[in-house]
Scaffold this motif. Sequence first.
Motif, PDB file in Angstrom:
ATOM      1  N   ILE A   1      -3.329  -0.621  -1.130  1.00  0.00           N
ATOM      2  CA  ILE A   1      -3.701  -1.750  -1.980  1.00  0.00           C
ATOM      3  C   ILE A   1      -4.188  -2.918  -1.123  1.00  0.00           C
ATOM      4  O   ILE A   1      -5.134  -3.628  -1.502  1.00  0.00           O
ATOM      5  CB  ILE A   1      -2.489  -2.184  -2.835  1.00  0.00           C
ATOM      6  N   ARG A   2      -3.552  -3.087   0.010  1.00  0.00           N
ATOM      7  CA  ARG A   2      -3.957  -4.161   0.927  1.00  0.00           C
ATOM      8  C   ARG A   2      -5.413  -3.975   1.362  1.00  0.00           C
ATOM      9  O   ARG A   2      -6.176  -4.940   1.441  1.00  0.00           O
ATOM     10  CB  ARG A   2      -3.038  -4.138   2.151  1.00  0.00           C
ATOM     11  N   PHE A   3      -5.814  -2.744   1.587  1.00  0.00           N
ATOM     12  CA  PHE A   3      -7.189  -2.449   1.992  1.00  0.00           C
ATOM     13  C   PHE A   3      -8.164  -2.721   0.845  1.00  0.00           C
ATOM     14  O   PHE A   3      -9.217  -3.337   1.045  1.00  0.00           O
ATOM     15  CB  PHE A   3      -7.294  -1.000   2.439  1.00  0.00           C
ATOM     16  N   PHE A   4      -7.810  -2.272  -0.365  1.00  0.00           N
ATOM     17  CA  PHE A   4      -8.703  -2.436  -1.509  1.00  0.00           C
ATOM     18  C   PHE A   4      -8.931  -3.909  -1.861  1.00  0.00           C
ATOM     19  O   PHE A   4     -10.039  -4.313  -2.195  1.00  0.00           O
ATOM     20  CB  PHE A   4      -8.144  -1.700  -2.733  1.00  0.00           C
ATOM     21  N   TYR A   5      -7.852  -4.693  -1.822  1.00  0.00           N
ATOM     22  CA  TYR A   5      -7.938  -6.086  -2.265  1.00  0.00           C
ATOM     23  C   TYR A   5      -8.138  -7.072  -1.116  1.00  0.00           C
ATOM     24  O   TYR A   5      -8.236  -8.282  -1.358  1.00  0.00           O
ATOM     25  CB  TYR A   5      -6.677  -6.458  -3.053  1.00  0.00           C
ATOM     26  N   ARG A   6      -8.157  -6.561   0.119  1.00  0.00           N
ATOM     27  CA  ARG A   6      -8.357  -7.419   1.276  1.00  0.00           C
ATOM     28  C   ARG A   6      -7.313  -8.554   1.309  1.00  0.00           C
ATOM     29  O   ARG A   6      -7.632  -9.725   1.497  1.00  0.00           O
ATOM     30  CB  ARG A   6      -9.770  -8.018   1.271  1.00  0.00           C
ATOM     31  N   GLN A   7      -6.067  -8.179   1.091  1.00  0.00           N
ATOM     32  CA  GLN A   7      -4.969  -9.139   1.109  1.00  0.00           C
ATOM     33  C   GLN A   7      -3.903  -8.658   2.089  1.00  0.00           C
ATOM     34  O   GLN A   7      -3.853  -7.486   2.448  1.00  0.00           O
ATOM     35  CB  GLN A   7      -4.370  -9.315  -0.290  1.00  0.00           C
TER      36      GLN A   7
END
Length: 284
Positions: free
Chosen positions: A47-53
Amino acid sequence: MRKDAFATLVSMLKRTQFLRDNPQSKVEEQVAKFLYIIGNNFRNHTIRFFYRQSGETVSWHFHQVLKAIISLEDIFLKQPDGFKCPPEIRNNPKYWHYFKFKYILPGWERSASDSRILDNALTRKMDKLIVPQGKYYLVDVGFQLKTGFLVPYRSTRYHLKEYSVHQPENSQELFNLCHASLRNEIERAFGVLKKRFPILGSGAEPYYDVDTQADIVLACCILHNYLMGIDPNEGLVEEVDTELRKGQVQANVARSSLAEECREGELLRKRIATDMWRDYDINL
């Protein structure tokens, strides 16, 4: 989940004290991330990769949405009062797949016995399991027969496939047939739950601590009940039915193979015993 179901869920969660829009993400995004994780069994780094967070941000949003969903427990997880029965169940002789979860007690280790967990549910001070006056729950043979909890008759035919050729021959077999039929519907409900939320059916090493795992189970059941009323997803139910049918066929094949091996073993044992007795008798 349909768009309208998602929008209604977000609207309800916004009314809790746990979720607020912020400069980095709106509530819709926070809820979407949570559903993406439990609906695909994804890890934080995905999820961190997808949302750049950052991982911290993703984790914070996950746990806040988790708290918000659990705060809806009193709305979507209500124990039956013994007076009302959903018409989808009352008017359908096959009980349909309308079953919702009414009581959830997560957090027990797998090694705990069924009876121990039930005793705790009945005696705990908070979130106690209540059996309505004059009503009862059907339970499997792992539990003890007592007031309010009915187990099937032991040493009596039980599984549905055992009645596919020979119909019930007495009252005990008829009771077991009806008991098994209801149990099959309950297994279907659990199948839909795990199919909808793969995070529950994963055999991988748990990623969250025990308390969070228990909360995830509770949240998934709340979401299941919510979706059964607004977006039941017939295709998902059909997938579960297909898997259950395949599982029954495979179990029948395995059982038939085992029965044949038992017969061969019985013949071998009988032949050896006969030979031993003959030799014993001769030597007397």
